[in-house]
Design an enzyme around this catalytic site. Structure first.
Site, PDB file in Angstrom:
ATOM      1  N   GLU A  13      32.306  35.585  32.880  1.00 17.27           N
ATOM      2  CA  GLU A  13      33.211  35.868  31.428  1.00 17.27           C
ATOM      3  C   GLU A  13      32.301  35.044  30.546  1.00 17.27           C
ATOM      4  OE1 GLU A  13      37.227  36.752  33.424  1.00 17.27           O
ATOM      5  OE2 GLU A  13      36.492  35.178  34.188  1.00 17.27           O
ATOM      6  N   ASP A 197      41.751  46.095  37.496  1.00 13.97           N
ATOM      7  CA  ASP A 197      41.007  46.676  38.493  1.00 13.97           C
ATOM      8  C   ASP A 197      43.329  47.370  38.401  1.00 13.97           C
ATOM      9  OD1 ASP A 197      40.769  43.853  39.464  1.00 13.97           O
ATOM     10  OD2 ASP A 197      43.810  43.829  40.332  1.00 13.97           O
TER      11      ASP A 197
END
Ligand code: ADE
Length: 230
Positions: A13, A197
């Site tokens: 990230e 997701d």
């Protein structure tokens, strides 16, 4: 000039950020690495916390108290609850909550403890900057509630619980704990997530497949925002 903190939870990230910033200086502190850097004339401190509410609280506190950052931006990935959110889409939190905080046996709402709050709001001015960036880049950006907990959610049943009790649009594992720290220390903060997701039975596989790409989408957006922050 005041320093801006940018944090993620996982190396993936923050790696896209580290590729684009300049003059990186590494500082090791409290079992973690902090990267001081510059971007388009701004002073940044970048770090990933490790996953979960405890590690992210520690990193957020350190960024504010030791590194004296005056604003904090969180960049990362999330599981979608709102069916309008597809993999790769961006969501900004207008408020965050802890879906796994539970003293409901004493008659309290899920997510509430005495002297706390069920929801913590993010900084409006930073959200407005995000909306400008989205508009300029013709990106769609959903603003909504993000629910945080110390669990990777991969079940429709748990999603339904979080949706019913918090009306959350997305879920992840760090945002609300960072929010509690920044709110207590009066530092404006902002949470951006790109969907990796949909927190259902396939979430583990989807996360493995899409996490890196979605993390990059979020990180690039955050750097566009940095340019616009005073
Ligand atoms: N971050 C990204 N996807 C997630 C999920 N399904 N549960 C918790 N955190 C997440």
């Amino acid at each position: 000039m005041s320093k801006i903190a940018i944090m993620g939870a996982m190396p993936e990230e923050i790696e896209p950020l580290l590729k684009k910033v300049e003059n990186i200086k590494e500082i090791n502190y409290a079992n973690n690495t902090y990267f001081e850097a510059n971007y388009k004339g701004k002073e940044l401190v970048i770090a990933y916390s490790k996953i979960g509410k405890v590690f992210s609280s520690l990193t957020a506190s350190t960024l504010l108290e030791k590194f004296s950052c005056k604003k904090l931006l969180f960049s990362g990935v999330a599981g979608a609850i709102n069916p309008a959110l597809k993999i790769g889409d961006l969501i900004i939190a207008n408020k965050l909550c802890q879906h796994d905080l539970d003293i409901s046996i004493f008659g309290h709402d899920f997510g509430y403890v005495p002297e706390g709050a069920k929801f913590v709001e993010t900084d409006k001015a930073l959200r407005e900057i995000a909306k400008e960036v989205a508009k300029e880049n013709a990106l769609s950006l959903i603003e909504g509630t993000i629910a945080t907990g110390d669990q990777f959610v991969a079940s429709n049943e748990r999603k339904a619980f979080i949706s019913e009790n918090f009306q959350a649009d997305a879920l992840e594992m760090e945002g609300a704990s960072v929010a509690v720290v920044c709110d207590a220390l009066n530092v404006p903060f902002f949470v951006l997530r790109a969907i990796s997701d949909t927190a259902n039975d396939d979430a583990g596989m989807d996360f493995d497949q899409f996490m890196i790409g979605s993390a990059k989408i979020s990180a690039n957006f955050i750097l566009d925002m940095v340019e616009k922050i005073d």
